[in-house]
Design a protein around this motif. Structure first.
Motif, mmCIF file in Angstrom:
data_model
loop_
_atom_site.group_PDB
_atom_site.id
_atom_site.type_symbol
_atom_site.label_atom_id
_atom_site.label_comp_id
_atom_site.label_asym_id
_atom_site.label_seq_id
_atom_site.Cartn_x
_atom_site.Cartn_y
_atom_site.Cartn_z
ATOM 1 N N VAL A 108 27.127 61.823 27.689
ATOM 2 C CA VAL A 108 26.497 62.040 26.378
ATOM 3 C C VAL A 108 27.562 62.240 25.304
ATOM 4 N N ARG A 109 28.569 63.060 25.595
ATOM 5 C CA ARG A 109 29.628 63.317 24.616
ATOM 6 C C ARG A 109 30.379 62.031 24.268
ATOM 7 N N THR A 110 30.689 61.223 25.283
ATOM 8 C CA THR A 110 31.406 59.966 25.035
ATOM 9 C C THR A 110 30.564 59.019 24.201
ATOM 10 N N GLU A 120 33.518 63.997 13.995
ATOM 11 C CA GLU A 120 32.143 64.462 13.930
ATOM 12 C C GLU A 120 31.551 64.720 15.309
ATOM 13 N N CYS A 121 32.248 64.321 16.371
ATOM 14 C CA CYS A 121 31.680 64.407 17.720
ATOM 15 C C CYS A 121 31.328 65.841 18.099
ATOM 16 N N GLY A 126 27.458 69.749 19.352
ATOM 17 C CA GLY A 126 27.040 71.143 19.250
ATOM 18 C C GLY A 126 25.572 71.288 18.915
ATOM 19 N N VAL A 127 25.025 70.315 18.177
ATOM 20 C CA VAL A 127 23.588 70.336 17.866
ATOM 21 C C VAL A 127 22.770 69.951 19.101
ATOM 22 N N GLU A 129 23.749 70.110 22.377
ATOM 23 C CA GLU A 129 24.008 70.884 23.597
ATOM 24 C C GLU A 129 22.925 71.903 23.934
ATOM 25 N N PRO A 130 22.393 72.688 22.955
ATOM 26 C CA PRO A 130 21.340 73.642 23.330
ATOM 27 C C PRO A 130 20.116 72.969 23.953
ATOM 28 N N TYR A 131 19.819 71.753 23.526
ATOM 29 C CA TYR A 131 18.675 71.055 24.099
ATOM 30 C C TYR A 131 19.000 70.509 25.484
ATOM 31 N N LEU A 132 20.272 70.175 25.730
ATOM 32 C CA LEU A 132 20.679 69.762 27.078
ATOM 33 C C LEU A 132 20.599 70.946 28.035
ATOM 34 N N GLU A 133 20.835 72.150 27.505
ATOM 35 C CA GLU A 133 20.740 73.351 28.326
ATOM 36 C C GLU A 133 19.302 73.824 28.486
#
Length: 381
Positions: A108-110, A120-121, A126-127, A129-133
């Motif tokens: 996802v990050r790549t 901007e990555c 960071g926006v 990531e909370p939804y991935l968690e």
């Protein structure tokens, strides 16, 4: 992981088969060569000349059409193979699910990095990531209707000081993880804005609202007996909560200087991951200058928010902090006289978002302006 081990075993089997076929081909070739030498009766030098002549005839097409073609098309084939692998990964959740969590997040990050760039990555990830968690529940079919009306004759809330606010909130909530809705929950009406803000960020209450009334009326409510407080909530405020269209039972009413807290009992299954929730009531609110905050504290899909008011006696100013679409623009949302309508079609809204409505009573504003004018006309002593 089990799947990569299977892949390694398959590659080992493929190498073994290739070696075996090479050995078998060489053996068959030697047998045929020996048979031709014995049966034809030619000497070995003549047979060797035939072999060399055949090799000379076969080598040019092999070099031109195999090695050279493979060299020229190798990069194209590699790019095409990479594209096919990428398409398979991106279009097949089952394939991605074979990987561990960390490789998935790296993927996802790549992907984000290729879309927005290096600088901007981190911000975009960071926006996400909370939804991935899986930290947020989310809501669909969000409908919030607010109606402002003048108060009828009431012994506790005089019509010249108070207006009546009708609210009806409906949505379907999808719970992530183990944080479902318990069978006992609260609905709160807070006099203090700090208390309201604190509860808006928590999960203690199913619903929270700002209650703006004078100390005199609040004292009168706190002085009521428990049965009269219950009667006020049920008959005067008409507070009702429905879970999956089943009405919840009021367990307890507690009215203090902080406001009103109502505990409800529901018979729904606590392990249910999707619930339809509806909260409806009406409440007193001081006239003059009032603020209504419609807060969206969880990811919400296609919300609809509507506030209607008597334009002859009230004026409303709207401050949306939702998405940047045209649906949220004030001039579009306030096209109808006496109504503010926001409907974000097929759009997700993320926390913390919402709308602030500033409501002013025209008579109150007129009296205030007249008082200021009179005060300005008084000459200094």
């Amino acid at each position: 992981m089990e799947q990569p081990k299977k892949g390694k075993n398959k590659r080992k089997n493929l190498r073994s088969i290739t070696v075996m076929l090479a050995i078998i081909t060489t053996a068959v070739w030697l047998i045929l060569l020996l048979a031709k030498y014995i049966i034809s009766g030619v000497d070995f030098s003549s047979l060797l000349d035939d072999i060399i002549a055949n090799i000379l005839g076969i080598l040019p097409p092999i070099i031109l059409f195999n090695f050279l073609y493979e060299y020229l098309t190798k990069e194209h084939v590699a790019d095409e193979m990479t594209e096919q692998i990428t398409q398979t990964l991106m279009s097949n959740p089952e394939t991605i699910d074979l990987f561990d969590e960390d490789p998935k997040k790296s993927f996802v990050r790549t992907t984000i990095q290729t879309l927005v760039g290096d600088e901007e990555c981190d911000m975009v990830y960071g926006v996400v990531e909370p939804y991935l968690e899986m930290q947020y529940n989310f809501r669909r079919f969000f409908r919030y209707n607010i109606i402002l009306r003048d108060y009828e004759d009431d012994p506790l809330f005089p019509s010249d000081l108070y207006m009546r606010v009708y609210e009806d909130l409906t949505y379907k909530k999808h719970y992530i993880g183990d944080n479902g809705l318990p069978n006992v929950f609260q609905v709160g009406f807070f006099v203090n804005n700090e208390e309201l803000d604190r509860e808006l960020h928590g999960q203690t209450y199913l619903f929270r609202e700002n209650l703006k009334i004078r100390s005199n009326e609040l004292d009168a409510l706190t002085a009521l007996s428990p049965s009269d407080q219950l009667e006020f909530i049920m008959n005067q405020m008409s507070l009702n909560v429905f879970i999956d269209d089943v009405k919840c039972k009021i367990q307890n009413v507690d009215i203090t200087r902080k406001g009103i807290q109502v505990s409800f009992l529901s018979g729904h299954n606590e392990t249910e991951k999707t619930l339809k929730i509806e909260v409806m009531f009406n409440m007193p609110q001081l006239k003059g200058h009032s603020e209504f905050l419609v807060s969206i504290s969880e990811p919400t899909y296609s919300p609809m928010i509507q506030l209607s008011y008597p334009e002859s006696s009230m004026s409303v100013t709207m401050f949306p902090f939702l998405n940047d679409g045209a649906e949220c623009m004030v001039q579009n949302a306030m096209r109808n006289t006496g109504s503010c309508d926001i409907y974000l079609q097929e759009t997700w809204v993320y926390p913390m978002s919402g709308v602030v409505f500033i409501v002013e009573d025209k008579d109150y504003c007129k009296e205030r302006m007249e008082s200021k004018a009179e005060a300005a006309a008084i000459p200094p002593v």
